[in-house]
Write a protein that holds these residues in place. Sequence first.
Motif, PDB file in Angstrom:
ATOM      1  N   GLU A 107       4.279  11.098 -10.826  1.00 12.71           N
ATOM      2  CA  GLU A 107       4.800  10.097  -9.897  1.00 12.71           C
ATOM      3  C   GLU A 107       6.009   9.395 -10.506  1.00 12.71           C
ATOM      4  O   GLU A 107       6.077   9.166 -11.715  1.00 12.71           O
ATOM      5  CB  GLU A 107       3.709   9.067  -9.559  1.00 12.71           C
ATOM      6  CG  GLU A 107       2.468   9.655  -8.925  1.00 12.71           C
ATOM      7  CD  GLU A 107       2.748  10.277  -7.567  1.00 12.71           C
ATOM      8  OE1 GLU A 107       3.751   9.909  -6.940  1.00 12.71           O
ATOM      9  OE2 GLU A 107       1.949  11.137  -7.138  1.00 12.71           O
ATOM     10  N   GLU A 108       6.956   9.027  -9.651  1.00 14.48           N
ATOM     11  CA  GLU A 108       8.143   8.329 -10.105  1.00 14.48           C
ATOM     12  C   GLU A 108       7.925   6.816 -10.159  1.00 14.48           C
ATOM     13  O   GLU A 108       8.257   6.165 -11.137  1.00 14.48           O
ATOM     14  CB  GLU A 108       9.326   8.664  -9.173  1.00 14.48           C
ATOM     15  CG  GLU A 108       9.695  10.134  -9.164  1.00 14.48           C
ATOM     16  CD  GLU A 108      10.226  10.615 -10.506  1.00 14.48           C
ATOM     17  OE1 GLU A 108      10.715   9.774 -11.293  1.00 14.48           O
ATOM     18  OE2 GLU A 108      10.156  11.834 -10.761  1.00 14.48           O
ATOM     19  N   ASN A 109       7.364   6.259  -9.112  1.00 14.21           N
ATOM     20  CA  ASN A 109       7.133   4.820  -9.052  1.00 14.21           C
ATOM     21  C   ASN A 109       5.859   4.570  -8.269  1.00 14.21           C
ATOM     22  O   ASN A 109       5.876   4.378  -7.059  1.00 14.21           O
ATOM     23  CB  ASN A 109       8.324   4.110  -8.396  1.00 14.21           C
ATOM     24  CG  ASN A 109       8.179   2.606  -8.437  1.00 14.21           C
ATOM     25  OD1 ASN A 109       7.358   2.057  -9.172  1.00 14.21           O
ATOM     26  ND2 ASN A 109       8.978   1.914  -7.631  1.00 14.21           N
ATOM     27  N   VAL A 110       4.748   4.603  -8.977  1.00 10.32           N
ATOM     28  CA  VAL A 110       3.457   4.491  -8.304  1.00 10.32           C
ATOM     29  C   VAL A 110       3.130   3.053  -7.942  1.00 10.32           C
ATOM     30  O   VAL A 110       2.322   2.795  -7.052  1.00 10.32           O
ATOM     31  CB  VAL A 110       2.354   5.094  -9.196  1.00 10.32           C
ATOM     32  CG1 VAL A 110       2.077   4.219 -10.395  1.00 10.32           C
ATOM     33  CG2 VAL A 110       1.078   5.318  -8.404  1.00 10.32           C
ATOM     34  N   GLY A 111       3.763   2.085  -8.612  1.00 11.14           N
ATOM     35  CA  GLY A 111       3.478   0.687  -8.312  1.00 11.14           C
ATOM     36  C   GLY A 111       2.122   0.255  -8.845  1.00 11.14           C
ATOM     37  O   GLY A 111       1.629   0.767  -9.852  1.00 11.14           O
ATOM     38  N   ARG A 112       1.507  -0.670  -8.152  1.00 12.12           N
ATOM     39  CA  ARG A 112       0.194  -1.164  -8.564  1.00 12.12           C
ATOM     40  C   ARG A 112      -0.876  -0.118  -8.278  1.00 12.12           C
ATOM     41  O   ARG A 112      -0.941   0.431  -7.180  1.00 12.12           O
ATOM     42  CB  ARG A 112      -0.133  -2.458  -7.828  1.00 12.12           C
ATOM     43  CG  ARG A 112      -1.475  -3.062  -8.218  1.00 12.12           C
ATOM     44  CD  ARG A 112      -1.757  -4.300  -7.391  1.00 12.12           C
ATOM     45  NE  ARG A 112      -3.070  -4.850  -7.704  1.00 12.12           N
ATOM     46  CZ  ARG A 112      -3.614  -5.894  -7.081  1.00 12.12           C
ATOM     47  NH1 ARG A 112      -2.930  -6.495  -6.115  1.00 12.12           N
ATOM     48  NH2 ARG A 112      -4.815  -6.327  -7.420  1.00 12.12           N
ATOM     49  N   VAL A 113      -1.696   0.152  -9.264  1.00 11.81           N
ATOM     50  CA  VAL A 113      -2.763   1.142  -9.134  1.00 11.81           C
ATOM     51  C   VAL A 113      -4.016   0.451  -8.601  1.00 11.81           C
ATOM     52  O   VAL A 113      -4.536  -0.478  -9.229  1.00 11.81           O
ATOM     53  CB  VAL A 113      -3.051   1.824 -10.481  1.00 11.81           C
ATOM     54  CG1 VAL A 113      -4.202   2.814 -10.340  1.00 11.81           C
ATOM     55  CG2 VAL A 113      -1.803   2.520 -11.009  1.00 11.81           C
ATOM     56  N   ARG A 114      -4.489   0.917  -7.471  1.00 11.71           N
ATOM     57  CA  ARG A 114      -5.710   0.374  -6.892  1.00 11.71           C
ATOM     58  C   ARG A 114      -6.893   1.298  -7.193  1.00 11.71           C
ATOM     59  O   ARG A 114      -6.724   2.378  -7.751  1.00 11.71           O
ATOM     60  CB  ARG A 114      -5.538   0.175  -5.391  1.00 11.71           C
ATOM     61  CG  ARG A 114      -4.403  -0.788  -5.045  1.00 11.71           C
ATOM     62  CD  ARG A 114      -4.336  -1.061  -3.555  1.00 11.71           C
ATOM     63  NE  ARG A 114      -3.231  -1.957  -3.223  1.00 11.71           N
ATOM     64  CZ  ARG A 114      -3.292  -3.286  -3.268  1.00 11.71           C
ATOM     65  NH1 ARG A 114      -4.441  -3.870  -3.622  1.00 11.71           N
ATOM     66  NH2 ARG A 114      -2.249  -4.028  -2.959  1.00 11.71           N
ATOM     67  N   ALA A 115      -8.078   0.855  -6.814  1.00 11.81           N
ATOM     68  CA  ALA A 115      -9.300   1.567  -7.185  1.00 11.81           C
ATOM     69  C   ALA A 115      -9.329   2.979  -6.614  1.00 11.81           C
ATOM     70  O   ALA A 115      -9.695   3.934  -7.293  1.00 11.81           O
ATOM     71  CB  ALA A 115     -10.523   0.774  -6.738  1.00 11.81           C
ATOM     72  N   GLY A 116      -8.946   3.134  -5.343  1.00  7.56           N
ATOM     73  CA  GLY A 116      -8.979   4.460  -4.731  1.00  7.56           C
ATOM     74  C   GLY A 116      -8.028   5.434  -5.397  1.00  7.56           C
ATOM     75  O   GLY A 116      -8.368   6.600  -5.623  1.00  7.56           O
ATOM     76  N   LEU A 117      -6.839   4.963  -5.726  1.00  6.76           N
ATOM     77  CA  LEU A 117      -5.874   5.825  -6.411  1.00  6.76           C
ATOM     78  C   LEU A 117      -6.370   6.222  -7.788  1.00  6.76           C
ATOM     79  O   LEU A 117      -6.243   7.377  -8.208  1.00  6.76           O
ATOM     80  CB  LEU A 117      -4.529   5.095  -6.500  1.00  6.76           C
ATOM     81  CG  LEU A 117      -3.418   5.812  -7.275  1.00  6.76           C
ATOM     82  CD1 LEU A 117      -3.084   7.149  -6.653  1.00  6.76           C
ATOM     83  CD2 LEU A 117      -2.187   4.927  -7.353  1.00  6.76           C
TER      84      LEU A 117
END
Length: 258
Positions: A102-112
């Motif tokens: 990934e280039e810019n995944v941002g904030r990682v949440r539980a599902g991801l």
Amino acid sequence: MARARQRAEFARLVEVLRPVEWQDEARCVEAWVLRLRELPDEEGAQLARNLLRAYRHGLLAPDRWAELTGAPPQRASDIDDAVRRLWDAFAAAELAKPYRTEENVGRVRAGLARRWAWQPRWYLMSQDEDLLLMSDALVPTLLAVAAEPRVPKRQYLLEIVAHHARDSCCQAAYHGQQLAATLRRAAGWAPQAREVGAPEPRGVPRAPRQPCGPRTGRSRRRRAAPARPRPLPRAAAQRPRPARGRRRLGGLAHPLGA
């Protein structure tokens, strides 16, 4: 527009792959690959990429998986394991790239985080992706996913949790801020970590005897003061020292010696 395109792409996937009933996983994966390779003009590769992208974005919910395969999954993790096998087969057939960063995944949440843990070909960053997963909110999710023996990144998940707990305690001790609360929070993760088979830590962080913080001027002067020389005993101080390099001749000291 994006949602309409996603619905159209998924409808085409259902149209192409639904005739192959999902019963035996190994044979179905092979049948899906053959079905996609039969399509003209690289459409099969495009559909394979669309399927993997839908999974990464969290669009393959159990109801959609049932629409695609004809049968609902017995467990939610069955979708993750099936996509892992499909990704391996797509990469071997050159229908999809073998790895995804990934280039810019941002904030990682539980599902991801849960989906990422099931896919060994998927990276959240080109390097140091574990830093994206080191947060108090993700620790229960990482440990819950690590409880599944089939997860490819199980050991990696346990290492990330241990690293995060150790760094949190060390930073709190170093800065002297919320140390007791940080230690209690890290200790609260221990029961769940033991249940999933995490190894015991070698050392347990302990609170310092004195609170950490900036030193006062008095403590700095006391630490910076040089040590005083120890006084000599009285007898040794009164004892005359013999002259070095001279011999006395007739009560006079010869400068060059005898």
